[in-house]
Design a protein around this motif. Structure first.
Motif, PDB file in Angstrom:
ATOM      1  N   HIS A 101       0.867  -1.179   0.000  1.00 50.77           N
ATOM      2  CA  HIS A 101       0.000   0.000   0.000  1.00 50.77           C
ATOM      3  C   HIS A 101       0.904   1.230   0.000  1.00 50.77           C
ATOM      4  O   HIS A 101       2.096   1.128   0.252  1.00 50.77           O
ATOM      5  N   LEU A 102       0.336   2.380  -0.308  1.00 54.73           N
ATOM      6  CA  LEU A 102       1.141   3.579  -0.533  1.00 54.73           C
ATOM      7  C   LEU A 102       1.321   4.476   0.698  1.00 54.73           C
ATOM      8  O   LEU A 102       1.641   5.654   0.557  1.00 54.73           O
ATOM      9  N   ASP A 103       1.173   3.929   1.885  1.00 58.62           N
ATOM     10  CA  ASP A 103       1.453   4.732   3.077  1.00 58.62           C
ATOM     11  C   ASP A 103       2.908   5.184   3.044  1.00 58.62           C
ATOM     12  O   ASP A 103       3.780   4.490   2.504  1.00 58.62           O
ATOM     13  N   LEU A 120       0.958  -2.449  -7.922  1.00 61.97           N
ATOM     14  CA  LEU A 120       0.065  -1.995  -6.871  1.00 61.97           C
ATOM     15  C   LEU A 120      -1.365  -2.266  -7.314  1.00 61.97           C
ATOM     16  O   LEU A 120      -1.646  -2.270  -8.515  1.00 61.97           O
ATOM     17  N   THR A 121      -2.266  -2.459  -6.353  1.00 63.69           N
ATOM     18  CA  THR A 121      -3.659  -2.641  -6.752  1.00 63.69           C
ATOM     19  C   THR A 121      -4.209  -1.316  -7.288  1.00 63.69           C
ATOM     20  O   THR A 121      -3.853  -0.234  -6.816  1.00 63.69           O
ATOM     21  N   ALA A 122      -5.076  -1.419  -8.277  1.00 67.16           N
ATOM     22  CA  ALA A 122      -5.675  -0.233  -8.882  1.00 67.16           C
ATOM     23  C   ALA A 122      -6.476   0.558  -7.852  1.00 67.16           C
ATOM     24  O   ALA A 122      -6.450   1.789  -7.844  1.00 67.16           O
ATOM     25  N   ARG A 123      -7.149  -0.138  -6.975  1.00 69.12           N
ATOM     26  CA  ARG A 123      -7.970   0.547  -5.955  1.00 69.12           C
ATOM     27  C   ARG A 123      -7.093   1.345  -5.004  1.00 69.12           C
ATOM     28  O   ARG A 123      -7.433   2.474  -4.646  1.00 69.12           O
ATOM     29  N   GLU A 124      -5.975   0.805  -4.581  1.00 71.68           N
ATOM     30  CA  GLU A 124      -5.077   1.536  -3.683  1.00 71.68           C
ATOM     31  C   GLU A 124      -4.539   2.784  -4.363  1.00 71.68           C
ATOM     32  O   GLU A 124      -4.478   3.854  -3.762  1.00 71.68           O
ATOM     33  N   LYS A 125      -4.175   2.686  -5.633  1.00 66.24           N
ATOM     34  CA  LYS A 125      -3.671   3.853  -6.372  1.00 66.24           C
ATOM     35  C   LYS A 125      -4.754   4.918  -6.481  1.00 66.24           C
ATOM     36  O   LYS A 125      -4.495   6.113  -6.294  1.00 66.24           O
ATOM     37  N   TYR A 142      -0.821   9.392   2.840  1.00 66.61           N
ATOM     38  CA  TYR A 142      -0.413   9.316   1.447  1.00 66.61           C
ATOM     39  C   TYR A 142       0.387  10.564   1.098  1.00 66.61           C
ATOM     40  O   TYR A 142      -0.083  11.681   1.260  1.00 66.61           O
ATOM     41  N   ARG A 143       1.596  10.364   0.600  1.00 65.94           N
ATOM     42  CA  ARG A 143       2.490  11.472   0.267  1.00 65.94           C
ATOM     43  C   ARG A 143       2.878  11.357  -1.203  1.00 65.94           C
ATOM     44  O   ARG A 143       3.892  10.737  -1.544  1.00 65.94           O
ATOM     45  N   PRO A 144       2.071  11.912  -2.112  1.00 67.12           N
ATOM     46  CA  PRO A 144       2.311  11.775  -3.551  1.00 67.12           C
ATOM     47  C   PRO A 144       3.720  12.161  -4.003  1.00 67.12           C
ATOM     48  O   PRO A 144       4.200  11.637  -5.003  1.00 67.12           O
ATOM     49  N   ALA A 145       4.378  13.032  -3.283  1.00 65.73           N
ATOM     50  CA  ALA A 145       5.755  13.396  -3.645  1.00 65.73           C
ATOM     51  C   ALA A 145       6.666  12.172  -3.627  1.00 65.73           C
ATOM     52  O   ALA A 145       7.715  12.169  -4.280  1.00 65.73           O
ATOM     53  N   GLN A 146       6.276  11.130  -2.898  1.00 64.90           N
ATOM     54  CA  GLN A 146       7.096   9.921  -2.828  1.00 64.90           C
ATOM     55  C   GLN A 146       7.008   9.073  -4.087  1.00 64.90           C
ATOM     56  O   GLN A 146       7.848   8.216  -4.305  1.00 64.90           O
ATOM     57  N   TRP A 147       5.997   9.276  -4.889  1.00 62.19           N
ATOM     58  CA  TRP A 147       5.850   8.426  -6.073  1.00 62.19           C
ATOM     59  C   TRP A 147       5.496   9.196  -7.340  1.00 62.19           C
ATOM     60  O   TRP A 147       5.241   8.605  -8.386  1.00 62.19           O
TER      61      TRP A 147
END
Length: 155
Positions: A101-103, A120-125, A142-147
């Motif tokens: 997960h994207l935590d 990654l699962t589509a739902r998690e994204k 969730y920190r979008p700067a990380q990805w």
């Protein structure tokens, strides 16, 4: 196939045993557990923990709330990239990253491996991109700067 267990970040929240079940002191000791898998087709990472950019710019990349709550110890030697280099590998050897997960404590090192395909699962994204999961928590976990530099997602 070989599997290496990595600690890619340490958190020491106040509360000791309440957080980790074993600490006798006032602080807990929690690790960002990641796996490095050596396969015939290259390296696979399961989660990435905190990355080099998190260490270089923690207040830009991580939530102040979670930095303080978790008493995050950002140590360069605990990054996945540092540990795989210690094994004699190059970041370009990582072909795949599977993110549970994207935590922030699971996805911070993704951008340290720009050649990897990120699974990654589509739902998690979808949830992470919308920063949902509760107004307060969703905007901090969730920190979008990380990805945001990832170009090869497999959902």
């Amino acid at each position: 196939m070989r599997v290496h267990h990595l600690n890619c970040g340490t958190c020491c929240p106040a509360g000791g045993r309440l957080f980790d079940g074993t600490s006798d002191g006032p602080l807990g000791h929690l690790v960002c557990h990641c796996l490095l898998i050596e396969s015939d087709t290259g390296l696979i990472l399961i989660d990435t923990g905190f990355g080099t950019r998190d260490i270089d710019h923690p207040h830009r990349r991580l939530s102040e709330f979670f930095l303080k709550l978790n008493n995050i110890q950002l140590r360069p030697e605990e990054t996945a990239i540092a540990q795989l280099r210690a094994f004699g590998f190059s970041p370009s050897d990582v072909r795949h990253i599977v993110v549970t997960h994207l935590d922030f404590d699971h996805a911070g090192g993704i951008e340290d491996f720009p050649n990897a395909t990120v699974h990654l699962t589509a739902r998690e994204k979808e949830v992470a991109d919308g920063r949902r999961g509760g107004a307060f928590v969703g905007t901090r976990r969730y920190r979008p700067a990380q990805w945001n530099d990832v170009s090869d997602w497999r959902l």
